[in-house]
Design an enzyme around this catalytic site. Structure first.
Site, PDB file in Angstrom:
ATOM      1  N   CYS A   1       0.815  -1.329  -0.041  1.00 57.61           N
ATOM      2  CA  CYS A   1       0.077  -0.034   0.045  1.00 57.61           C
ATOM      3  C   CYS A   1       1.049   1.261   0.058  1.00 57.61           C
ATOM      4  CB  CYS A   1      -1.044  -0.033   1.182  1.00 57.61           C
ATOM      5  SG  CYS A   1      -2.463   1.093   1.052  1.00 57.61           S
TER       6      CYS A   1
ATOM      7  N   HIS B   1      -3.732  -5.516   0.933  1.00 59.23           N
ATOM      8  CA  HIS B   1      -3.195  -5.516   2.120  1.00 59.23           C
ATOM      9  C   HIS B   1      -3.179  -7.063   2.195  1.00 59.23           C
ATOM     10  CE1 HIS B   1      -2.436  -1.614   4.002  1.00 59.23           C
ATOM     11  NE2 HIS B   1      -3.384  -1.043   3.334  1.00 59.23           N
TER      12      HIS B   1
ATOM     13  N   GLU C   1      -2.028  -8.443   4.629  1.00 56.89           N
ATOM     14  CA  GLU C   1      -2.164  -8.895   6.270  1.00 56.89           C
ATOM     15  C   GLU C   1      -3.514  -8.531   7.083  1.00 56.89           C
ATOM     16  OE1 GLU C   1      -1.358  -4.121   6.325  1.00 56.89           O
ATOM     17  OE2 GLU C   1      -1.122  -6.164   4.634  1.00 56.89           O
TER      18      GLU C   1
END
Length: 242
Positions: A98, A185, A187
């Site tokens: 990002c 993302h 994660e």
């Protein structure tokens, strides 16, 4: 021997989210624990001026997401850019997510800006445009959780586009065997994305909010991206991958 990964945190979570989610470094540690290549992680919050000692070497440096703009003038961002350029010139591998994806594009001659498409939230689907040998398991399409209002709008000249969509034409890229970046993302988990949507509801608008919440009914492939990232780091290093 496990890979040694340095996580460069570029944000501090909102106070109401810290107790449950801790920080992006912790999120990445939990994500990478579920992929098959052994790795250990050390987290430094560069927004707060925390960097590894010069004597420490890592197999890769991962730049996290952030609320900050990658093209912003803040001194800590300029310091980080110089640090990453030094790592690149030294031959180190760098991963960007990002904010990190955008910052590295800027650092190497690309462009990032506020996207005219508006906010991207929820789960998003991309076409995989190019599949190097380390992108295993192979996918033709990729889904990731996203939360961004900025995008890379021009790749560095020496970059290879890996994934794209109509909404986000430059969603993932690599630069040789040194830099690998994703706009999405890997994660994030659904609950964290839902919490961000609730916090940002008025800011992103009702239409984007409801579309984002609805998308969370689907799964995403962050675990696959985590494996790609570790295979990218291990690529060319004997004995680290099957």
């Amino acid at each position: 021997m496990p890979l040694q990964i340095c996580i460069l945190e570029t944000d501090v979570l909102r106070p109401e989210l810290v107790d449950q989610y801790h920080g992006y470094g912790r999120m990445f540690e939990e994500l990478f624990a579920r992929q098959p290549i052994a790795a250990t992680f050390t987290v430094f919050n560069v927004m707060q001026g925390d960097y590894p000692p010069d004597s420490e070497r890592y197999d890769a440096y991962l730049v996290t997401g952030s609320k900050a703009d990658s093209f912003g003038p803040e001194p800590w961002i300029q310091t980080l850019k110089l640090y990453l350029l030094e790592r690149y010139q030294r031959g180190d591998k760098i991963l960007g997510i990002c904010f990190g994806h955008q910052l590295l594009a800027l650092l190497f001659g690309g462009h990032a800006e506020r996207a005219h498409q508006g906010w991207g939230v929820g789960i998003h689907r991309y076409n995989v445009n190019h599949r190097p040998e380390w992108m295993m398991p192979a996918l033709e399409e990729l889904t990731l959780l996203i939360s961004h209002q900025d995008q890379v709008t021009r790749l560095p000249e020496n970059a290879t586009l890996l994934a794209s969509s109509e909404f986000c034409p430059i969603a993932a890229y690599c630069i040789g065997d040194q830099v690998l970046c994703f706009q999405g993302h890997p994660e994030f988990i659904h609950a964290y994305s839902k919490a961000l949507l609730e916090i940002r509801q008025q800011h992103i608008g009702e239409a984007a909010y409801h579309k984002g919440v609805s998308s969370l009914e689907h799964d995403h492939q962050g675990h696959t991206v985590a494996e790609w990232m570790m295979r990218f780091v291990a690529h060319g290093r004997s004995g680290l991958v099957d």
